[in-house]
Write a protein that holds these residues in place. Structure first.
Motif, short mmCIF file in Angstrom:
data_model
loop_
_atom_site.label_atom_id
_atom_site.label_comp_id
_atom_site.label_asym_id
_atom_site.label_seq_id
_atom_site.Cartn_x
_atom_site.Cartn_y
_atom_site.Cartn_z
N ASN A 101 0.79 -1.24 0.00
CA ASN A 101 0.00 0.00 0.00
C ASN A 101 0.82 1.28 0.00
N TRP A 102 2.01 1.25 0.59
CA TRP A 102 2.73 2.50 0.84
C TRP A 102 4.05 2.52 0.09
N ASP A 103 4.05 3.22 -1.04
CA ASP A 103 5.24 3.25 -1.90
C ASP A 103 6.24 4.32 -1.49
N VAL A 104 5.83 5.26 -0.62
CA VAL A 104 6.76 6.29 -0.13
C VAL A 104 7.41 5.79 1.15
N TYR A 105 8.73 5.85 1.20
CA TYR A 105 9.44 5.32 2.37
C TYR A 105 9.15 6.12 3.64
N ASP A 106 9.25 7.44 3.56
CA ASP A 106 9.06 8.28 4.76
C ASP A 106 8.57 9.66 4.34
N ARG A 107 7.93 10.34 5.28
CA ARG A 107 7.43 11.70 5.04
C ARG A 107 7.77 12.58 6.24
N PRO A 108 7.90 13.91 6.00
CA PRO A 108 8.07 14.82 7.13
C PRO A 108 6.89 14.69 8.08
N PRO A 109 7.11 14.84 9.38
CA PRO A 109 8.34 15.26 10.05
C PRO A 109 9.30 14.11 10.38
N PHE B 270 5.91 3.86 4.40
CA PHE B 270 6.30 2.50 4.74
C PHE B 270 7.09 2.46 6.03
N ARG B 271 7.99 3.40 6.25
CA ARG B 271 8.81 3.39 7.46
C ARG B 271 7.94 3.41 8.71
N GLY B 272 6.93 4.30 8.72
CA GLY B 272 6.03 4.36 9.86
C GLY B 272 5.22 3.10 10.02
N CYS B 273 4.84 2.49 8.89
CA CYS B 273 4.07 1.25 8.91
C CYS B 273 4.90 0.10 9.47
N LEU B 274 6.11 -0.07 8.96
CA LEU B 274 6.95 -1.17 9.42
C LEU B 274 7.34 -1.01 10.88
N GLU B 275 7.66 0.20 11.29
CA GLU B 275 7.99 0.42 12.70
C GLU B 275 6.80 0.15 13.60
N GLY B 276 5.60 0.40 13.09
CA GLY B 276 4.41 0.10 13.86
C GLY B 276 3.65 1.30 14.36
N PHE C 190 11.24 -5.47 5.07
CA PHE C 190 11.83 -4.31 4.40
C PHE C 190 12.34 -4.71 3.02
N ALA C 191 12.98 -5.88 2.93
CA ALA C 191 13.48 -6.37 1.64
C ALA C 191 12.33 -6.64 0.67
N MET C 192 11.22 -7.20 1.19
CA MET C 192 10.05 -7.41 0.34
C MET C 192 9.56 -6.09 -0.24
N TRP C 193 9.48 -5.07 0.60
CA TRP C 193 9.01 -3.75 0.16
C TRP C 193 9.94 -3.17 -0.90
N GLN C 194 11.25 -3.26 -0.68
CA GLN C 194 12.20 -2.76 -1.68
C GLN C 194 11.98 -3.44 -3.02
N TRP C 195 11.72 -4.76 -2.98
CA TRP C 195 11.55 -5.53 -4.20
C TRP C 195 10.25 -5.18 -4.91
N VAL C 196 9.16 -5.16 -4.15
CA VAL C 196 7.85 -4.90 -4.73
C VAL C 196 7.75 -3.48 -5.27
N GLN C 197 8.31 -2.53 -4.53
CA GLN C 197 8.21 -1.12 -4.93
C GLN C 197 9.39 -0.67 -5.81
N LYS D 54 20.29 -1.16 0.29
CA LYS D 54 20.44 -1.99 -0.90
C LYS D 54 19.67 -3.29 -0.69
N MET D 55 19.49 -4.04 -1.77
CA MET D 55 18.84 -5.33 -1.66
C MET D 55 19.75 -6.29 -0.90
N PRO D 56 19.17 -7.29 -0.21
CA PRO D 56 19.98 -8.18 0.62
C PRO D 56 21.16 -8.81 -0.10
#
Length: 227
Positions: free
Chosen positions: A62-70, A79-85, A134-141, A177-179
């Motif tokens: 769902n989330w193709d942007v890694y991170d957003r301000p702030p 994605f960063r906020g999603c993976l962190e929880g 995280f590796a899955m997200w890098q690959w899919v996106q 980078k990818m694994p």
């Protein structure tokens, strides 16, 4: 309810909590007294909530942007906020506990404390799984290191900041980078993505590549908790 873990062996004896009271780090003030650190503790029960397979798939897809301000726990739809929880995998809103954070809280015991969590062997299983997602997200996106935000916000880790004490010095960008570019892979990785971004490059013959799999004694943690 917290349960003492007496069967696990760490070194020459049972696992304990290592966080000396002489440690002046602000988080250590919340750690238990020495007599309460004699054994590793957990609070896993059948009534706890864990991330689901759907949570993982939605977070990755769902989330193709890694991170957003702030660039903190209040950042939505990233994605960063999603993976962190911090971010709900379905809605993208910063609300409640999910993914990485939820596993720490639901495991309980030492995993509830920043300065204690790494005493529990489950910490390493959990973070290996977090890296796998995280590796899955890098690959899919189809993400490359240049796709990540520079992030020059004070007190945040910027893309070009150094990771110390690595020698020779590396930056955060070097690790985005990818694994297989970093010398390892995951056994089920190539069959998972719903779209193919590319095939792993042939491994460098001078580099030892290993498959990351859960330890047998903690296999339940992956089969039940993460999917």
């Amino acid at each position: 309810m917290q349960h003492r873990i007496t069967a696990l062996v760490c070194g020459s004896g049972h696992c304990q909590i290592v966080c000396d009271q002489s440690n002046t780090h602000s988080f250590c003030q919340h750690d238990p007294e020495p007599e309460e650190r004699e054994f590793l503790t957990r609070g896993i029960t059948t009534t706890k909530t864990w991330p689901s397979e759907q949570d993982v798939e939605e977070c990755v897809s769902n989330w193709d942007v890694y991170d957003r301000p702030p660039f903190d726990e209040s950042s939505n739809e990233c994605f960063r906020g999603c993976l962190e929880g911090f971010v709900n995998p379905t809605t993208g809103e910063a609300e409640g506990l999910h993914m990485h954070n939820l596993v720490h809280v639901s495991t309980g015991g030492a995993m509830n404390y920043l300065t204690q969590a790494s005493n529990d062997p489950l910490f390493y299983c959990h973070h290996a799984q977090t890296d796998r997602i995280f590796a899955m997200w890098q690959w899919v996106q189809c993400k490359e290191p240049d796709d990540y935000p520079v992030n020059d916000v004070p007190l945040c880790m910027g893309l070009n900041d150094g990771l110390y004490p690595t020698m020779p010095p590396r930056t955060l960008k070097d690790c985005m980078k990818m694994p297989w570019e970093l010398g390892y892979s995951y056994s089920d990785f190539s069959s998972w993505p719903p779209q193919q971004c590319g095939s792993p490059a042939a491994p460098d013959p001078t580099t030892t590549t290993t498959e990351a799999t859960p330890a047998d004694e903690e296999e339940f943690f992956f089969s039940w908790l993460w999917n």
